[in-house]
Design a protein around this motif. Structure first.
Motif, short mmCIF file in Angstrom:
data_model
loop_
_atom_site.label_atom_id
_atom_site.label_comp_id
_atom_site.label_asym_id
_atom_site.label_seq_id
_atom_site.Cartn_x
_atom_site.Cartn_y
_atom_site.Cartn_z
N TYR A 15 -23.16 -5.16 -16.34
CA TYR A 15 -23.85 -4.34 -17.33
C TYR A 15 -24.46 -3.16 -16.59
CZ TYR A 15 -27.60 -2.90 -20.53
OH TYR A 15 -28.45 -2.18 -21.32
N LEU A 16 -24.07 -1.95 -17.00
CA LEU A 16 -24.62 -0.74 -16.40
C LEU A 16 -26.05 -0.58 -16.91
CD1 LEU A 16 -22.47 0.41 -14.65
CD2 LEU A 16 -21.34 -0.18 -16.80
N SER A 17 -26.99 -0.44 -15.99
CA SER A 17 -28.39 -0.42 -16.38
C SER A 17 -29.25 0.23 -15.30
CB SER A 17 -28.86 -1.86 -16.62
OG SER A 17 -30.27 -1.93 -16.55
N PRO A 18 -30.20 1.08 -15.70
CA PRO A 18 -31.10 1.65 -14.68
C PRO A 18 -31.96 0.57 -14.00
CG PRO A 18 -31.78 2.31 -16.90
CD PRO A 18 -30.48 1.59 -17.04
N ARG A 19 -32.02 -0.62 -14.58
CA ARG A 19 -32.79 -1.70 -13.99
C ARG A 19 -31.96 -2.55 -13.04
NH1 ARG A 19 -34.55 -5.20 -18.56
NH2 ARG A 19 -35.84 -6.20 -17.00
N PHE A 61 -28.70 3.18 -26.84
CA PHE A 61 -30.06 3.00 -27.35
C PHE A 61 -31.00 2.63 -26.21
CE2 PHE A 61 -26.90 0.73 -30.10
CZ PHE A 61 -26.56 1.82 -30.88
N GLU A 62 -31.89 1.65 -26.44
CA GLU A 62 -32.81 1.21 -25.38
C GLU A 62 -32.17 0.19 -24.44
OE1 GLU A 62 -35.67 2.66 -24.83
OE2 GLU A 62 -35.26 3.93 -26.56
N GLY A 63 -30.93 -0.18 -24.73
CA GLY A 63 -30.27 -1.19 -23.91
C GLY A 63 -29.94 -2.42 -24.75
N VAL A 64 -29.51 -3.53 -24.08
CA VAL A 64 -29.15 -4.74 -24.82
C VAL A 64 -30.30 -5.73 -24.83
CG1 VAL A 64 -26.68 -4.54 -24.31
CG2 VAL A 64 -28.14 -5.91 -22.80
N VAL A 101 -32.30 8.11 -15.87
CA VAL A 101 -31.89 7.44 -17.10
C VAL A 101 -30.86 8.27 -17.85
CG1 VAL A 101 -32.67 6.47 -19.30
CG2 VAL A 101 -34.13 6.30 -17.29
N LEU A 102 -29.70 7.67 -18.08
CA LEU A 102 -28.64 8.31 -18.86
C LEU A 102 -28.81 7.92 -20.33
CD1 LEU A 102 -25.73 7.29 -16.46
CD2 LEU A 102 -26.79 9.55 -16.62
N ALA A 103 -28.05 8.58 -21.20
CA ALA A 103 -28.13 8.26 -22.62
C ALA A 103 -27.29 7.04 -22.97
CB ALA A 103 -27.67 9.46 -23.45
N GLY A 104 -26.34 6.69 -22.09
CA GLY A 104 -25.47 5.55 -22.35
C GLY A 104 -24.77 5.12 -21.08
N GLY A 105 -24.14 3.96 -21.11
CA GLY A 105 -23.51 3.41 -19.92
C GLY A 105 -22.13 3.96 -19.60
N GLU A 106 -21.56 4.78 -20.51
CA GLU A 106 -20.16 5.21 -20.33
C GLU A 106 -19.95 6.01 -19.05
OE1 GLU A 106 -21.79 5.28 -23.19
OE2 GLU A 106 -20.63 3.85 -24.40
N1 SAH Z 1 -34.56 1.86 -22.04
C1 SAH Z 1 -33.78 1.70 -20.85
C2 SAH Z 1 -32.78 2.86 -20.70
C3 SAH Z 1 -31.69 2.86 -21.72
S1 SAH Z 1 -30.55 4.14 -21.46
C4 SAH Z 1 -34.69 1.65 -19.63
O1 SAH Z 1 -35.72 2.33 -19.64
O2 SAH Z 1 -34.35 0.96 -18.65
C5 SAH Z 1 -29.17 3.59 -22.41
C6 SAH Z 1 -28.03 2.97 -21.62
O3 SAH Z 1 -27.56 3.88 -20.65
C7 SAH Z 1 -28.40 1.71 -20.83
O4 SAH Z 1 -28.29 0.58 -21.65
C8 SAH Z 1 -27.38 1.70 -19.73
O5 SAH Z 1 -26.18 1.06 -20.13
C9 SAH Z 1 -27.09 3.19 -19.51
N2 SAH Z 1 -27.77 3.73 -18.34
C10 SAH Z 1 -28.82 4.59 -18.34
N3 SAH Z 1 -29.20 4.92 -17.09
C11 SAH Z 1 -28.38 4.27 -16.25
C12 SAH Z 1 -28.27 4.20 -14.83
N4 SAH Z 1 -29.11 4.86 -14.02
N5 SAH Z 1 -27.29 3.42 -14.30
C13 SAH Z 1 -26.45 2.74 -15.10
N6 SAH Z 1 -26.50 2.77 -16.46
C14 SAH Z 1 -27.45 3.52 -17.03
#
Ligand code: SAH
Length: 247
Positions: A93-97, A122-125, A144-149
């Motif tokens: 799962y692509l995620s800033p966390r 959106f805010e994530g899953v 932070v991106l707008a989406g994981g694509e």
């Molecule tokens: N609310 C979340 C950010 C959501 S951004 C937070 O604060 O952690 C929306 C989606 O963009 C995420 O679900 C993720 O799939 C993707 N995304 C955003 N930033 C990313 C990053 N640095 N690396 C990988 N995926 C990212």
């Protein structure tokens, strides 16, 4: 769609925007390799797994607050369907966390059968999805991106260029940044003098031992100046190697 043969490195992407793919992955060496069947790409529309009338995949966050959250049940149905046909591919799962994505992880993924990449929006899953399935969370950087694509494309591009036959025989990926713990040395090409700046003399000397030494010194200098974190790590491993060699 017919299933790619087992041996083909395959990226399975779950997204709300399958039209974004292959996008940039369809160009140059990677695009050619995709056409030539060196790797495969499949997209799955997460929305196809929504069971409600409006095919909504998101809902308001429990506890309140802004934005929307991707539903665990719908994402899980999509993920399980993809996993059933690609059982040996790690789920990401692509995620800033997530854990920072690195060249090392790219190498590991290139050695495997492929990946399953879940792109958030959106805010994530819903967090429960990440607990209920063996999903690795990867981040492509502290922003932070707008989406994981785009993040999924970054991971795919970094991995696919390492697959045999993608960059061609001439390209060396061994000496590149991060491969030996250092950033790469600087590159030069013709013209010999540009805007009064000559190519460093050592590079035109024909002395391959000296060139290799100079490149190593430059790699060390640039790493030390720009990435103290990498430099400290590299200096530690150098000391370890020296001790092992001396013993
Ligand atoms: N609310 C979340 C950010 C959501 S951004 C937070 O604060 O952690 C929306 C989606 O963009 C995420 O679900 C993720 O799939 C993707 N995304 C955003 N930033 C990313 C990053 N640095 N690396 C990988 N995926 C990212």
């Amino acid at each position: 769609m017919t299933s790619p043969p087992q041996s083909l490195w395959t990226a399975e992407v779950l997204t709300l925007f399958p039209e974004m793919f292959p996008g940039p992955l369809g160009f140059s060496n990677l695009g050619r390799a995709l056409e030539d069947g060196i790797w495969a790409l499949r997209t799955t529309q997460i929305r196809d797994y929504a069971d409600n009338k409006h095919r909504n995949v998101d809902d308001t966050p429990a506890g309140g607050g802004p934005g929307m959250v991707m539903r665990a049940d719908i994402a899980a149905r999509a993920l399980d369907a993809v996993q059933a046909r690609a059982p040996n591919q790690p789920m990401i799962y692509l995620s800033p966390r997530g854990r920072p994505f690195t060249q090392r992880r790219a190498r590991e993924l290139a050695a495997g059968p492929g990946v399953i990449l879940l792109c958030g929006r959106f805010e994530g899953v819903d967090e429960r999805l990440l607990q209920a399935r063996p999903i690795e969370e990867l981040s492509i950087g502290d922003f932070v991106l707008a989406g994981g694509e785009l993040a999924a494309m970054v991971v795919i591009e970094a991995v696919v260029r390492l697959l045999p036959g993608v960059l061609g025989a001439a390209a060396s990926v061994e000496e590149e940044s991060f491969e030996n713990g250092l950033l790469e040395y600087p590159h030069y090409t013709r013209p010999a003098i540009w805007e009064g700046r000559p190519i460093p003399a050592v590079l035109t000397s024909g002395n391959h031992r000296k060139i290799a030494l100079w490149r190593r010194q430059m790699a060390e200098a640039v790493t030390r100046a720009r990435r103290p974190d990498l430099w400290a790590k590299w200096a530690r491993s150098k000391a370890r190697r020296k001790r092992a060699h001396d013993n």
